[in-house]
Every structure is written in C-alpha cells, then in structure tokens.
Design a protein around this motif. Structure first.
Motif: not given
Length: 333
Positions: A211-235
């Motif tokens: 559901k990603l109800t707050d900024q911390a949860e959004i940040l967690q998923e964005a960091r997961r994508l960045a760690a997968s090899g994507i240089a920049l994730v903008a949400v």
C-alpha cells in the motif's frame, strides 16, 4: 520532417522521446462534474499529447533540442506534425493507416477525471523499425514513456533495453523510463536496467504489491530499486512533492504554489526537468549527493511550474526564477 524521410537520417538531438501510444488530449473545463447528469462545459481544448510528446514539448519549452518518434495514424497525423513543427521538435514519427486515439480529461475546480481511449493497434513492422531508430539515435538520453498500444507486447520497453545493451558502440544513451502497470513490471523484471525510472506513488505501490502509506515505505521501495542497478529513482507524490533516490543518497523536494491551472502533465514535466539537470552535469553514471539535490530541484521546479500552465508548457524564465524561491529540498541520507 515528412513521412517519406522520417526514418532515413539518424537522430542527433540530445534527447529522443518515444511516444508509442500518442493521443489527442481533449480537456473539458467544468464548474463541477456531476455523474449521471447533464454537465455543461465551460471550455474545451484539444492538444497533441501522450507522455512522450508531453516530455518532448516541455523540454523544447525549456530550450532543450529534442526529437520524438513513435507511430501516428495518417488520418489525424497533421495535427501532431503541426504541433511539433511549431515547437521546433524534430519529428521522426512513423505512419500507418488509421487515426491516433483521443483522451478526454474532465477538469473541475475539485478534481480531474481521465477517460483514456484505446490506442491505434501497432503495426509489428513499424515496431521493429522504431527499435532500430532508437538504437541508432546519437542522443544522450532516450525517454521511454507512456502506455503501449494494442498489439504491442507489454515487454516492449524491457525487450528494447536488452536489445540496446547488446549493441556495440563507444557511447550509448541513458534510458529514462516512465510507464506503469504490466509495462513497468516487465521493465523491472528484465536483465537490462534503465538509467532512471519515474513512477508515481500509486504505480510504485502496484509494482511492489504494497500500500505504501507513508514516505518511509515509499523510500524503502525506491531504495530497493536503486540497489537493483537503477542509477536514479524518482517517485512523484502529488502535493507531498517527490523523492529522488540513488543507492548512496536520497532527498525529498516539494514546491509551494499560489495557483494551479491544471495538474495534467505535471509528471511529464518532472521527467523533462530531471533530464534538463542531467544534461548539465557530468556524463558519469554515478550521481553525487550534490548533483542529486540539483536534479531534485530542477525536476520539482518544472513540475510545479507546469501546474500554472495549460498544456505541455513552462512559464517565462522570470516566473521560473520566482517559483524557485518556493522550492524546498531536504536531504534524507
């Protein structure tokens, strides 16, 4: 560029935008939308649109030389050709029989309701030609934006990235992706990664299954994508601003506005502002913390500035400078 010459010369513009599923965007202004009742429109405008076209038009408004390619139906292609020519955008569209779809946006003081019609069924031969056009482009950035049309595989973006990664060449363009649903899922499941992705909160939640109800949860998923090899994730997060995340740094940016003319295309303007900042920085794939803050500021400023304008446009430089004073960018780590 004419239909006959559209695919002969390689694209040399710094940015090439792909518009797989363009649309004529009809915006109808209402005092209030009442479902199940007769509504009287206060205004009605039609403009060439679709994410790839919007990003290209916003970049052009910001002084960036830009090209756009994709597939147009001949029945109403002249509308797009005139739109692009009037903004100095290189036109590398391919053409097939039929008409480009229409999207309807019902805009009131309280909300915007979108009605997106099905796109033109894509000719497989033209899809293959598009892949070659993109791979041959001598651009610094390729923008893969928007939905895919009928009879085009959801994996088109992912398949192109894998094809592109296998091409020889000393310098390849960085790929920036802004898509959703099955196309985003396929893109993030592929072996080849885009340089940057720009989902909104809802699209990121759909991909993650949370559901990603707050900024911390959004940040967690964005960091997961960045760690997968994507240089920049903008949400993008609407009125809450946007998160900009790399593997080493993250920041949150937002802007305060006095008025909002239309929210339509704000996400596309964010992509354009992000690319504008990247063009002005080094060509390294590693984004420093200072560069990230600059990218966040530029992207959020352009998105906010777009809210004051109708259509894919930006206000005059003096107004952009004034709006920049309302920009807040906070480093998260």
């Amino acid at each position: 560029m004419t239909e006959e010459t559209a695919i002969k010369a390689p694209i040399c513009a710094p940015v090439t935008c792909l518009a797989l599923n363009p649309a004529l965007d009809m915006t109808i202004g209402l005092d209030r939308l009442a479902t199940g009742a007769v509504n009287r429109a206060q205004s009605c405008t039609t403009i060439a649109g679709g994410k790839g076209v919007n990003v290209a038009a916003t970049l052009a408004a910001g002084g960036v030389k830009t090209a756009v390619t994709g597939i147009l139906g001949r029945d109403n292609a002249d509308f797009f050709n005139s739109f692009l020519a009037g903004r100095g955008i290189e036109n590398h569209f391919l053409y097939q029989a039929g008409a480009v779809r229409r999207n309807i946006k019902l805009v009131s003081a309280f909300e915007t309701t979108d009605i997106n019609l099905p796109g033109l069924s894509a000719d497989p031969v033209l899809l293959e030609q598009l892949r070659s056009i993109l791979a041959a482009a001598k651009s610094r950035f390729l923008v893969l934006a928007g939905s895919v049309p009928p009879h085009c595989p959801d994996s088109f973006y992912a398949d192109f990235l894998q094809f592109y990664a296998r091409q020889s060449g000393a310098q390849k363009a960085r790929c920036v992706a802004d898509c959703s649903g099955a196309a985003l899922k396929a893109l993030l499941s592929g072996a080849a990664r885009p340089f940057c992705i720009k989902p909104n909160r809802e699209e990121l939640a759909e991909w993650s299954g949370k559901k990603l109800t707050d900024q911390a949860e959004i940040l967690q998923e964005a960091r997961r994508l960045a760690a997968s090899g994507i240089a920049l994730v903008a949400v993008s997060m609407g009125a809450e601003g946007a998160l900009f995340v790399t593997e080493a740094a993250a920041c949150c940016a937002r802007i305060t506005l006095d008025k909002v003319a239309s929210t339509v295309g704000a996400g596309d303007a964010m992509v354009a502002g992000l690319i504008k900042a990247l063009l002005e920085q080094t060509e390294s794939d590693i984004i420093t913390a200072a560069e990230l803050e600059n990218i966040a500021g530029s992207a959020t400023l352009w998105a906010g500035a777009k809210l004051e304008c109708a259509g894919p446009a930006l206000p005059k430089p003096a107004r952009l400078h004034a709006l920049a004073q309302n920009l807040c960018c906070r480093r998260l780590y």
